[in-house]
Design an enzyme around this catalytic site. Structure first.
Site: not given
Length: 525
Positions: A123, A144, A156, A194
């Site tokens: 991540s 991900h 992702e 993120n």
């Protein structure tokens, strides 16, 4: 390129929550799965947990008994790494540690065939760094997933500097075959979600630190006006402040101290105190049977003003923010409130005021959509002391709450008239202290700004940015689609005014936003 051939098996390394979830979606999609963990008992527990989860789907009539039985039959425990030798794809979901991931892939290179794709569920770690030193770094890509994997739609697909585009496309197509919404991303700190999500938390902390409102009130505004499923503080309590703060620190450090990602001192204090959120029984909120649920601030009932007017620019189809203000005017009219419409020149002549439009007027108050200035600054700029601002809402037609702020110069009677007006339209009215950009507007502007930078820097496409934030963190609208809806010019103005108010590079406007503004372009359509 098509998805991984169904005749090839998928190996999953690591049988924790993420590994088990990945194994489940692959098996349900029809792939034979070999699950390996350094703790054999963990694999047995994971397979039993998957079987139980699938049985529950059958009980809820969301899966047939035959499909359940077949999926469970495709799950196999690998007692050693050598047991994944024939895999066409290996997905690692082990500890989030660069050395551990590199070591695992180095071992796998000596076991699997050269045509086997090596995917990492990291991540936060650079895919480029994970692949570095391998004999065939081109076959490494990020895959991900989000927790819980069976429920979260996003995947992702992350390309490092050495990733073969054909490998990235195979991973993308395979994720789609597993029922996910994949998006391509380049390996940069935070990937898409993120990174792009940082302003949601950061602006919440900034609002709290400036005493715009308490956590419960900010959360309520973001939910009931902004349309977010959870406000920033309740979401951070759910994630865990130690985890959320660590991710913010990681992104901040990876971008060499870019002020846009500056961690919050308040959150650091929460972590230092051990107030980590739900798991600790205390975070921004108290948890437990005896914990009281804090109430969000709401203004006391006020009478509806007798006269309301709506000022628009003479000859202007849509002023900056005009479409947003039109939507609020529609809500007022739908509630049976009579609104007189005026043109800009008349307003300018009226009492020597130096107003700008679009604006509402009632009982001497001028009411504007926030443009990133404080109400006090706008009152000074417009020579109109009785200035009240309202915040952005996802949908004024259905929003339950609206946030307002008034200038320090504003007369209480003028402010109360605005409160009464909005209450007459069915809103719960929440007063924020007079901070620049208010709550929803500044947060959405910063989300759009970060998304625009990610697109500008080649991290992802505009479509991928919006899909990622909707499917990965359940945003009600993609940040760039939101910029289109509000108007790119409005977003640029809000950010520029925030930058002027704070004097910080944190609020610098993305070059791509400025380019779209200059061309009159949009991100979609």
């Amino acid at each position: 390129m098509a998805a991984l051939n169904m005749g090839r098996s998928v190996a999953v390394i690591g049988s924790g929550a993420m590994g088990a979830g990945i194994a489940q979606v692959a098996a349900v999609a029809g792939y034979t799965v070999r699950l390996y963990d350094t703790r054999p008992e963990a694999v047995d527990k994971a397979i039993a947990g998957i079987a139980s989860a699938l049985d529950k789907l059958v009980a809820r009539e969301r899966m047939s008994a035959a499909d359940c039985t077949a999926a469970i039959a495709r799950l196999h425990a690998a007692s050693t790494l050598d047991g994944v030798r024939d895999a066409g794809m290996v997905v690692e979901a082990i500890v989030e540690d660069l050395a551990a991931k590199r070591g695992l892939f180095a071992q796998l290179e000596d076991i699997v065939g050269d045509d086997c794709v090596l995917a990492t569920n990291t991540s936060s770690i650079s895919v480029t760094a994970i692949a570095a030193g391998l004999r065939l770094p081109g076959r490494v890509a990020g895959m991900h997933f989000f927790n819980p994997v069976p429920l979260m739609a996003l995947c992702e697909v992350v390309s490092g500097m050495a990733t073969d585009p054909a490998v990235a496309q195979l991973v993308f197509d395979t994720a789609a075959a597993w029922g996910k919404n994949p998006v391509h991303a380049r390996s940069t700190p935070g990937f898409i979600v993120n990174r792009l999500a940082r302003p949601f938390y950061a602006e919440g902390w900034r609002l709290l630190s400036e005493q715009a409102a308490d956590a419960a009130t900010i959360d309520a505004v973001m939910r009931e006006a902004g349309g977010f499923r959870m406000g920033p503080f309740e979401l951070m309590d759910l994630i865990g402040h130690d985890v959320n703060f660590s991710v913010t620190q990681s992104v901040f450090n990876a971008y060499f101290g870019d002020p846009r990602f500056t961690p919050s001192v308040l959150q650091q204090e929460m972590v230092n105190a051990g107030f980590l959120g739900r798991k600790a029984g205390r975070g921004c909120y108290q948890y437990g049977e005896q914990a009281a649920v804090p109430a969000a601030q709401a203004e006391a009932p006020q009478p509806k003003p007798e006269y309301v007017s709506y000022t628009i620019e003479q000859g202007a189809a849509h002023a900056v923010g005009g479409a947003v203000v039109d939507a609020l005017a529609g809500r007022l009219r739908a509630a049976g409130i009579e609104i007189a419409q005026r043109k800009m020149p008349e307003t300018i002549r009226h009492a020597g005021a130096h107003d700008d439009a679009p604006a509402f007027h009632c009982n001497g108050a001028a009411v504007y959509l926030t443009d990133g200035r404080s109400a006090t600054q706008r009152a000074r700029d417009n020579h109109h002391p009785d200035t009240v601002l309202f915040d952005l809402a996802l949908d004024y037609g259905s929003a339950r709450r609206i946030a307002v702020a008034c200038s320090d110069q504003c007369a209480p009677s003028a402010y109360n008239a605005v409160v009464g007006l909005l209450q007459a339209a069915g809103f719960t009215v929440t007063r924020l202290d007079d901070v620049p950009g208010m709550a929803v507007m500044r947060t959405v502007a910063m989300l759009a700004n970060e998304a625009a930078d990610a697109v500008s820097q080649g991290v992802c496409s505009a479509d991928a940015a919006d899909i990622a934030m909707q499917k990965g963190v359940n945003y009600p609208r993609g940040p760039l689609a939101w910029a289109d809806a509000i108007g790119v010019e409005q977003i640029v103005r809000v950010l520029a005014n925030l930058a002027a108010s704070y004097g910080e590079d944190r609020y610098r406007v993305s070059p791509l936003l400025r380019r779209k503004h200059a061309s009159g372009g949009r991100f979609h359509g």
